[in-house]
Each structure stands twice: as structure tokens, then as C-alpha cells.
Design a protein around this motif. Structure first.
Motif, PDB file in Angstrom:
ATOM      1  N   GLY A  32       0.766  -1.236   0.000  1.00 49.86           N
ATOM      2  CA  GLY A  32       0.000   0.000   0.000  1.00 49.86           C
ATOM      3  C   GLY A  32       0.801   1.293   0.000  1.00 49.86           C
ATOM      4  O   GLY A  32       0.248   2.368   0.211  1.00 49.86           O
ATOM      5  N   VAL A  33       2.109   1.203  -0.263  1.00 53.52           N
ATOM      6  CA  VAL A  33       2.919   2.423  -0.332  1.00 53.52           C
ATOM      7  C   VAL A  33       2.780   3.043  -1.720  1.00 53.52           C
ATOM      8  O   VAL A  33       2.854   2.347  -2.728  1.00 53.52           O
ATOM      9  N   THR A  34       2.525   4.357  -1.744  1.00 52.97           N
ATOM     10  CA  THR A  34       2.405   5.045  -3.028  1.00 52.97           C
ATOM     11  C   THR A  34       3.795   5.401  -3.538  1.00 52.97           C
ATOM     12  O   THR A  34       4.561   6.070  -2.846  1.00 52.97           O
ATOM     13  N   ILE A  35       4.125   4.955  -4.734  1.00 50.53           N
ATOM     14  CA  ILE A  35       5.429   5.279  -5.313  1.00 50.53           C
ATOM     15  C   ILE A  35       5.226   5.953  -6.671  1.00 50.53           C
ATOM     16  O   ILE A  35       4.491   5.447  -7.524  1.00 50.53           O
ATOM     17  N   ILE A  36       5.858   7.124  -6.812  1.00 49.01           N
ATOM     18  CA  ILE A  36       5.870   7.792  -8.108  1.00 49.01           C
ATOM     19  C   ILE A  36       7.213   7.444  -8.746  1.00 49.01           C
ATOM     20  O   ILE A  36       8.268   7.665  -8.151  1.00 49.01           O
ATOM     21  N   GLY A  37       7.182   6.862  -9.927  1.00 49.54           N
ATOM     22  CA  GLY A  37       8.422   6.479 -10.591  1.00 49.54           C
ATOM     23  C   GLY A  37       8.882   7.550 -11.550  1.00 49.54           C
ATOM     24  O   GLY A  37       8.071   8.142 -12.269  1.00 49.54           O
ATOM     25  N   ILE A  38      10.164   7.846 -11.523  1.00 52.55           N
ATOM     26  CA  ILE A  38      10.731   8.734 -12.528  1.00 52.55           C
ATOM     27  C   ILE A  38      11.683   7.892 -13.370  1.00 52.55           C
ATOM     28  O   ILE A  38      12.709   7.424 -12.882  1.00 52.55           O
ATOM     29  N   ASP A  39      11.300   7.683 -14.616  1.00 52.10           N
ATOM     30  CA  ASP A  39      12.141   6.904 -15.518  1.00 52.10           C
ATOM     31  C   ASP A  39      13.251   7.836 -16.001  1.00 52.10           C
ATOM     32  O   ASP A  39      13.064   8.640 -16.901  1.00 52.10           O
ATOM     33  N   TYR A  40      14.403   7.670 -15.347  1.00 51.48           N
ATOM     34  CA  TYR A  40      15.481   8.658 -15.442  1.00 51.48           C
ATOM     35  C   TYR A  40      16.444   8.336 -16.579  1.00 51.48           C
ATOM     36  O   TYR A  40      17.042   7.260 -16.604  1.00 51.48           O
ATOM     37  N   LYS A  41      16.536   9.243 -17.536  1.00 54.63           N
ATOM     38  CA  LYS A  41      17.476   9.124 -18.660  1.00 54.63           C
ATOM     39  C   LYS A  41      17.387   7.755 -19.328  1.00 54.63           C
ATOM     40  O   LYS A  41      18.378   7.049 -19.454  1.00 54.63           O
ATOM     41  N   ASP A  42      16.187   7.434 -19.726  1.00 54.10           N
ATOM     42  CA  ASP A  42      15.930   6.092 -20.239  1.00 54.10           C
ATOM     43  C   ASP A  42      15.215   6.183 -21.580  1.00 54.10           C
ATOM     44  O   ASP A  42      14.810   7.261 -22.014  1.00 54.10           O
ATOM     45  N   LYS A  43      15.054   5.019 -22.208  1.00 51.02           N
ATOM     46  CA  LYS A  43      14.301   4.965 -23.473  1.00 51.02           C
ATOM     47  C   LYS A  43      12.909   4.417 -23.179  1.00 51.02           C
ATOM     48  O   LYS A  43      12.748   3.463 -22.430  1.00 51.02           O
ATOM     49  N   LYS A  44      11.910   5.032 -23.831  1.00 46.62           N
ATOM     50  CA  LYS A  44      10.511   4.716 -23.561  1.00 46.62           C
ATOM     51  C   LYS A  44      10.200   3.231 -23.772  1.00 46.62           C
ATOM     52  O   LYS A  44       9.624   2.593 -22.893  1.00 46.62           O
ATOM     53  N   ASP A  45      10.631   2.680 -24.922  1.00 51.17           N
ATOM     54  CA  ASP A  45      10.257   1.291 -25.220  1.00 51.17           C
ATOM     55  C   ASP A  45      10.899   0.311 -24.233  1.00 51.17           C
ATOM     56  O   ASP A  45      10.267  -0.653 -23.814  1.00 51.17           O
ATOM     57  N   LEU A  46      12.152   0.606 -23.865  1.00 53.33           N
ATOM     58  CA  LEU A  46      12.818  -0.271 -22.898  1.00 53.33           C
ATOM     59  C   LEU A  46      12.103  -0.236 -21.552  1.00 53.33           C
ATOM     60  O   LEU A  46      11.914  -1.264 -20.897  1.00 53.33           O
ATOM     61  N   ALA A  47      11.679   0.969 -21.147  1.00 51.50           N
ATOM     62  CA  ALA A  47      11.004   1.131 -19.866  1.00 51.50           C
ATOM     63  C   ALA A  47       9.660   0.406 -19.868  1.00 51.50           C
ATOM     64  O   ALA A  47       9.297  -0.257 -18.890  1.00 51.50           O
ATOM     65  N   GLU A  48       8.934   0.528 -20.989  1.00 50.37           N
ATOM     66  CA  GLU A  48       7.631  -0.141 -21.097  1.00 50.37           C
ATOM     67  C   GLU A  48       7.790  -1.653 -20.988  1.00 50.37           C
ATOM     68  O   GLU A  48       7.046  -2.328 -20.273  1.00 50.37           O
ATOM     69  N   GLN A  49       8.824  -2.140 -21.686  1.00 50.73           N
ATOM     70  CA  GLN A  49       9.119  -3.568 -21.685  1.00 50.73           C
ATOM     71  C   GLN A  49       9.426  -4.046 -20.255  1.00 50.73           C
ATOM     72  O   GLN A  49       8.921  -5.069 -19.807  1.00 50.73           O
ATOM     73  N   TRP A  50      10.222  -3.264 -19.554  1.00 47.86           N
ATOM     74  CA  TRP A  50      10.635  -3.574 -18.172  1.00 47.86           C
ATOM     75  C   TRP A  50       9.408  -3.732 -17.280  1.00 47.86           C
ATOM     76  O   TRP A  50       9.263  -4.708 -16.549  1.00 47.86           O
ATOM     77  N   LEU A  51       8.478  -2.747 -17.357  1.00 42.20           N
ATOM     78  CA  LEU A  51       7.313  -2.774 -16.475  1.00 42.20           C
ATOM     79  C   LEU A  51       6.382  -3.938 -16.833  1.00 42.20           C
ATOM     80  O   LEU A  51       5.748  -4.525 -15.961  1.00 42.20           O
ATOM     81  N   GLU A  52       6.344  -4.253 -18.130  1.00 37.43           N
ATOM     82  CA  GLU A  52       5.498  -5.349 -18.575  1.00 37.43           C
ATOM     83  C   GLU A  52       6.027  -6.683 -18.028  1.00 37.43           C
ATOM     84  O   GLU A  52       5.262  -7.516 -17.552  1.00 37.43           O
TER      85      GLU A  52
END
Lengths: 169, 136
Positions: free
Chosen positions: A90-110
């Protein structure tokens, strides 16, 4: 009276000894954040999942974490399962995808799951600079009034979480 | 043979590292270039703490160098750039700390100690002389 003067070096030695002893074993890399006690700096960032523009006014009003991460960062791989556990509890976390590429980040979360309420993209690292970030992962605790109360550099894990949690009020 | 290969590899890594540390930058004026050089030497890298921005190859140092470059070209003064960095990374980024009550001892402590030493020296010399005078 003159004899007392001979004890000055001993006294200086003792004082220095105590001061230096207290510093032993401290983390030499530790750097206090200038941001502690201040509001989260203003930003306009685009979210990863729905391409919406977010500003600092869209941030939660209850205590939450801001976590800087990136798919390029090996320590973030280590940290990720623990963030998942935190999100589950139940902890609220705001993620900042720092200096990253969008597609790689999406893939990671998936693949690994998404512990973040919102993920905002900071491709140029400008928001990171405003937050005084020096790398990833870095985690900030923000209180209910939007003031940064704590900064943790490095991986958040079961060992240091109790300390960090103490700031979430 | 293996060892030689290793040495070559190390040299190669070293060369590429030092190549990373400075990007190609074109400045509007020669003065801007000089200001840039002195600023990146004066500012400390917040990540690799014993290096200045000029020497460091870490990601954040690259970004901060770029930021210094941008701000110089935008016509910001050196003080504005230093203030910008201090506002984000703290006094820590200054290799020459600013004069304030917190850094008073750091800046003037040595001179105060020197003064005390001088006074003690004069005191000892004076008392010795007095004693000798009495003995004669």
C-alpha cells in the motif's frame, strides 16, 4: 597555574580523539540533500503509459515516495522486487524513468510488474538535476504537504526500509 | 601473452575514459570557453566525490558540464551558475566553500591558530629575556 598549561596538549588530544572517533565508520559517500525541508521542484513531465502531461500539482496529497530508476541501471534490477512488495503493502510510489528509453522502460514494467502509481519520463535528466539526483536508484520521501523529508541514495531494501518508512508521516 | 592483452585492454579503457571526459563544444567567444574551463574545474562532481566536473566521466558530470555550457552561452554570470549548482547539490559541489558562519573556522582557523602561536612565541621570548636580565 603554569603546570596546568602542560595539560593543554592532552586536552586538545582528547577532544580531537573524541571528535574523530565519533566520525569513524560513517558512510563517507553520504551527501545530505539540499531539498530536504523544501517543496518538490516544479516540473512538467509526460507519463510513460498514457502520454499525459503531469505537473507537480498532480502529485499525491498523502505521503509517498519518488523513485528514480532506469533500465540501464543494474542496481534498479536489484531494487525492483522490493518496490513491488512495497506497492503491494500500500505504499504510493511515483516512478521517474530517469534518462531512459521509452520502449525499454515499457518492456521492463510489462515483464517485471509495475510498482508505480504514475511513471513520468525524465529523458534528459532535467527533473533529476532539479532534485539533485546523482544517479539511480534514488528515492525521496515526500510528506502530505508536498515537502521532501528524506533522500535515500542507492537500493531500498528490507534492511533500510524501516528507517525510510519512519519519515513517511 | 594473456597479461599483455590485459594491459592493452586496460590502456584502451583508460584512453576511452579520458575521451569521454570532455565533449566537443563550440563557444561563441573565447572568454566563454575560458569561463567554462575554470567553472568545470572549480565545481566538484557530486557522484565521484574526489573529482571535479572536468575530470569525471560519470553520467551526472556529463550532464552538469552540458548545463554549465548552456548557462554560459545563455549569458548567465558565473555566480548565477554556481548558485544554480549549490541550490541543487549543496555547498558540497564547491571546491572553494563560500564564506559564511559555518565555514568561518575553515577559512580563518589557520590564521587564528597562527596568531595564537605568534603570541605564545612572543610571550615565551619575553619571559626568557626577563629571567636572563634578572640572572645577570
Amino acid at each position: 597555574m603554569r603546570k596546568l598549561l602542560f595539560f593543554i596538549p592532552l586536552a586538545v588530544f582528547l577532544i580531537l580523539g573524541v571528535v574523530l572517533y565519533l566520525q569513524l565508520g560513517k558512510d563517507t559517500q553520504y551527501m545530505p540533500s539540499v531539498l530536504v525541508g523544501k517543496k518538490v521542484p516544479a516540473f512538467t513531465l509526460v507519463s510513460l503509459q498514457d502520454d499525459q502531461v503531469y505537473t507537480h500539482q498532480d502529485l499525491p496529497t498523502a505521503p509517498y515516495l519518488i523513485n528514480f530508476w532506469g533500465t540501464w541501471c543494474p542496481a534498479c534490477h536489484v531494487e525492483h522486487p522490493f518496490l513491488m512488495a512495497l506497492a503491494d503493502s500500500g505504499v504510493t510510489i511515483i516512478g521517474i524513468d530517469y534518462k531512459d528509453k521509452k520502449d525499454l522502460a515499457e518492456q521492463w514494467l510489462e515483464q517485471k510488474g509495475n510498482p508505480y502509481q504514475i511513471v513520468l519520463m525524465d529523458e534528459m535528466g532535467r527533473f533529476g538535476m532539479d532534485m539533485g539526483v546523482t544517479g539511480a536508484p534514488e528515492t525521496f520521501v515526500v510528506d502530505g504537504s508536498g515537502v521532501v523529508v528524506y533522500r535515500h541514495q542507492g537500493v531500498v531494501n528490507a534492511e533500510n526500509w524501516p528507517d525510510i518508512k519512519g519519515y513517511m508521516k | 601473452m594473456r597479461c599483455i592483452k590485459g594491459i592493452f585492454l586496460l590502456c584502451g579503457m583508460w584512453l576511452s575514459l579520458s575521451a569521454v571526459a570532455q565533449e566537443e563544444m563550440t563557444f561563441r567567444t573565447e572568454l566563454n570557453k575560458t569561463r567554462y574551463q575554470s567553472l568545470v574545474e572549480e565545481l566538484r562532481c557530486p557522484k565521484c566525490q574526489n573529482q571535479n566536473l572536468a575530470d569525471s566521466g560519470s553520467g551526472i558530470a556529463v550532464d552538469l558540464r552540458e548545463q554549465v555550457y548552456q548557462m554560459i552561452e545563455q549569458g548567465k554570470t558565473d555566480q548565477e551558475i554556481v548558485d544554480y549548482m549549490v541550490a541543487r547539490y549543496g555547498e558540497f559541489v564547491l571546491y572553494r566553500p563560500q564564506h559564511s558562519t559555518a565555514t568561518f573556522l575553515l577559512w580563518y582557523g589557520p590564521f587564528i591558530l597562527l596568531g595564537i602561536g605568534l603570541l605564545a612565541f612572543i610571550f615565551v621570548v619575553m619571559t626568557n629575556r626577563k629571567r636572563q636580565g634578572r640572572a645577570l
